[in-house]
Design a protein around this motif. Structure first.
Motif, PDB file in Angstrom:
ATOM      1  N   MET A   1       0.838  -1.197   0.000  1.00  0.00           N
ATOM      2  CA  MET A   1       0.000   0.000   0.000  1.00  0.00           C
ATOM      3  C   MET A   1       0.868   1.240   0.000  1.00  0.00           C
ATOM      4  SD  MET A   1      -3.031   1.082   2.569  1.00  0.00           S
ATOM      5  CE  MET A   1      -4.234   2.281   2.014  1.00  0.00           C
ATOM      6  N   LYS A   2       0.443   2.219  -0.808  1.00  0.00           N
ATOM      7  CA  LYS A   2       1.123   3.512  -0.838  1.00  0.00           C
ATOM      8  C   LYS A   2       0.055   4.599  -0.828  1.00  0.00           C
ATOM      9  CE  LYS A   2       3.411   5.222  -4.539  1.00  0.00           C
ATOM     10  NZ  LYS A   2       4.513   5.429  -5.495  1.00  0.00           N
ATOM     11  N   VAL A   3       0.185   5.529   0.117  1.00  0.00           N
ATOM     12  CA  VAL A   3      -0.702   6.688   0.191  1.00  0.00           C
ATOM     13  C   VAL A   3       0.182   7.924   0.105  1.00  0.00           C
ATOM     14  CG1 VAL A   3      -2.335   7.974   1.606  1.00  0.00           C
ATOM     15  CG2 VAL A   3      -2.428   5.473   1.575  1.00  0.00           C
ATOM     16  N   GLU A   4      -0.132   8.796  -0.869  1.00  0.00           N
ATOM     17  CA  GLU A   4       0.630  10.026  -1.062  1.00  0.00           C
ATOM     18  C   GLU A   4      -0.298  11.213  -0.829  1.00  0.00           C
ATOM     19  OE1 GLU A   4       3.502   9.265  -4.700  1.00  0.00           O
ATOM     20  OE2 GLU A   4       1.495   8.411  -5.014  1.00  0.00           O
ATOM     21  N   CYS A   5       0.162  12.140   0.000  1.00  0.00           N
ATOM     22  CA  CYS A   5      -0.571  13.370   0.277  1.00  0.00           C
ATOM     23  C   CYS A   5       0.280  14.515  -0.263  1.00  0.00           C
ATOM     24  CB  CYS A   5      -0.776  13.534   1.783  1.00  0.00           C
ATOM     25  SG  CYS A   5      -1.629  12.145   2.550  1.00  0.00           S
ATOM     26  N   PHE A   6      -0.307  15.360  -1.097  1.00  0.00           N
ATOM     27  CA  PHE A   6       0.469  16.360  -1.820  1.00  0.00           C
ATOM     28  C   PHE A   6       0.268  17.764  -1.249  1.00  0.00           C
ATOM     29  CE2 PHE A   6      -0.088  12.839  -4.738  1.00  0.00           C
ATOM     30  CZ  PHE A   6       1.211  12.650  -5.173  1.00  0.00           C
ATOM     31  N   GLY A   7       1.369  18.516  -1.231  1.00  0.00           N
ATOM     32  CA  GLY A   7       1.321  19.908  -0.797  1.00  0.00           C
ATOM     33  C   GLY A   7       0.933  20.060   0.658  1.00  0.00           C
ATOM     34  N   CYS A   8       1.509  19.261   1.520  1.00  0.00           N
ATOM     35  CA  CYS A   8       1.129  19.296   2.934  1.00  0.00           C
ATOM     36  C   CYS A   8       1.763  20.484   3.657  1.00  0.00           C
ATOM     37  CB  CYS A   8       1.539  17.998   3.618  1.00  0.00           C
ATOM     38  SG  CYS A   8       0.660  16.585   2.930  1.00  0.00           S
TER      39      CYS A   8
END
Length: 149
Positions: free
Chosen positions: A92-99
């Protein structure tokens, strides 16, 4: 072997950190459209994303170095956060952008000891790229095509 919290590796920008806990929350205000009080389809709503990291003193120091380089905590540029885990059975990979991070619960001192000091770091997701889950964006391409960053 199945995934557990022990399998996840976390990166803030280019810095690898170990988290004691982490959460990511998506708020999607899509809803049901109605005619005369009867459901007749769905309508898109606004979205927001946020989360929280809990880290020990050593990992807080890694993030603090980034703040020092930027000149202050609030001067830190937005960065991406990636959570990745893989076992023999699952990935599993979760990417959150511009944090954009904020600090909370900076100190919680217990004079009795017995546990390591932990630091809570809430964050908001600010990029139209928003969140990708296993490489699949949460938002449709047409939802973000005319947004200029």
């Amino acid at each position: 072997m199945r995934l557990s919290g022990m399998n996840f590796r976390t990166h803030l920008g280019d810095t690898a950190i170990q988290v004691d806990s982490a959460s990511v929350t998506i708020t999607d205000n899509s809803g049901v459209s109605q005619t005369g009080g009867v459901p007749d389809g769905a309508v898109d709503g606004d979205v927001a994303g946020s989360g929280e990291l809990t880290v020990n003193a050593a990992n807080f120091a890694l993030i603090s170095q980034q703040a020092k380089s930027a000149g202050s905590w609030r001067a830190m540029p937005n960065f991406d956060i990636q959570f990745y885990a893989k076992t023999s059975q699952d990935e599993m990979k979760v990417e959150c952008f511009g944090c954009r991070i904020k600090l909370s619960d900076l100190l919680d001192i217990d004079p009795k000891g017995g546990s390591a000091s932990l630091f809570k770091i809430p964050f908001d997701i600010t990029s139209p790229d928003f969140v990708h889950i296993d490489g699949v964006p949460y938002l449709r391409p047409e939802e973000i095509e005319n947004i200029v960053q």
